[in-house]
Enzyme design. Structure first.
Site, PDB file in Angstrom:
ATOM      1  N   CYS A  46       0.806  -1.226   0.000  1.00  0.00           N
ATOM      2  CA  CYS A  46       0.000   0.000   0.000  1.00  0.00           C
ATOM      3  C   CYS A  46       0.837   1.273   0.000  1.00  0.00           C
ATOM      4  CB  CYS A  46      -0.985   0.001   1.163  1.00  0.00           C
ATOM      5  SG  CYS A  46      -0.227   0.122   2.816  1.00  0.00           S
TER       6      CYS A  46
ATOM      7  N   HIS B  50      -2.254   1.166   7.179  1.00  0.00           N
ATOM      8  CA  HIS B  50      -2.669   1.113   5.777  1.00  0.00           C
ATOM      9  C   HIS B  50      -2.962   2.513   5.261  1.00  0.00           C
ATOM     10  CE1 HIS B  50      -4.083  -0.974   2.233  1.00  0.00           C
ATOM     11  NE2 HIS B  50      -5.233  -0.338   2.272  1.00  0.00           N
TER      12      HIS B  50
ATOM     13  N   HIS C  66      -6.130   1.734  -3.448  1.00  0.00           N
ATOM     14  CA  HIS C  66      -5.091   1.259  -2.533  1.00  0.00           C
ATOM     15  C   HIS C  66      -4.631  -0.113  -2.991  1.00  0.00           C
ATOM     16  CE1 HIS C  66      -7.851  -1.486  -0.062  1.00  0.00           C
ATOM     17  NE2 HIS C  66      -8.616  -0.953  -0.985  1.00  0.00           N
TER      18      HIS C  66
END
Length: 179
Positions: A85, A137, A149
């Site tokens: 990510c 994240h 993402h």
């Protein structure tokens, strides 16, 4: 005599069972339902976002996302063969905005001014604390509560902040500080 009767009954059972299976198999009509087309890559991105080819060509962000859409996830990866990510976000900010950002989601978060998600604009960042007390994240806000993402299970894709999973773990939206 008893053994003979038993053998006869056994043979009859086997024959009936075999015939029954064959008969049922022949009697079943196979219906082939047309499969729903599986959308992958740019088609999936266009469908998810409701964008046209023209929008993708004219919008540098959407062009980048379209190009990377479907790239598999790889922890520590930073290439089209596999990306995590934060590195996906690093590549996006470098190619789309010409900005260098830190390597980890938590370090990227530290470089942001926090904003209300209702004020998020295309290119802002969204941060999550997934089963952790710290930022784990990061994604890039697109529009209409959607963000792109690198998911650990499905690679680079678009999701909505209204999905139960992301509502549960959403922490903050942010805008990179001006330097």
């Amino acid at each position: 005599m008893r053994s003979y009767s038993f053998k006869c009954i056994l043979v009859v059972c086997i024959l009936v069972t075999g015939y029954g299976c064959r008969h049922n198999k022949d009697a079943i009509k196979t219906v082939n339902k047309p499969k729903a087309p599986v959308t992958t890559g740019s088609a999936a991105f266009k469908e998810k976002m409701g964008v046209t080819n023209k929008e993708i060509k004219e919008n540098k962000l959407y062009s980048f996302v379209n190009d990377w859409y479907g790239t598999p996830y790889k922890y520590g990866g930073c290439e089209k063969s596999g990306v995590d990510c934060s590195c996906f976000t690093i590549n996006l900010f470098d190619k789309v905005y010409g900005k260098k950002i830190p390597r980890t989601a938590s370090d990227i978060y530290k470089e942001c001014d926090k904003i209300n998600i209702e004020k998020a604009k295309e290119g802002d960042l969204v941060f999550f604390k997934i089963n952790s007390n710290s930022i784990t994240h990061v994604g890039v806000y697109l529009r209409d509560k959607k963000f792109v993402h690198a998911s650990t299970t499905k690679g680079v894709l678009v999701n909505s902040l209204t999905e139960t999973y992301y509502q549960k773990y959403f922490y903050s939206a942010g805008k990179l500080k001006s330097k």
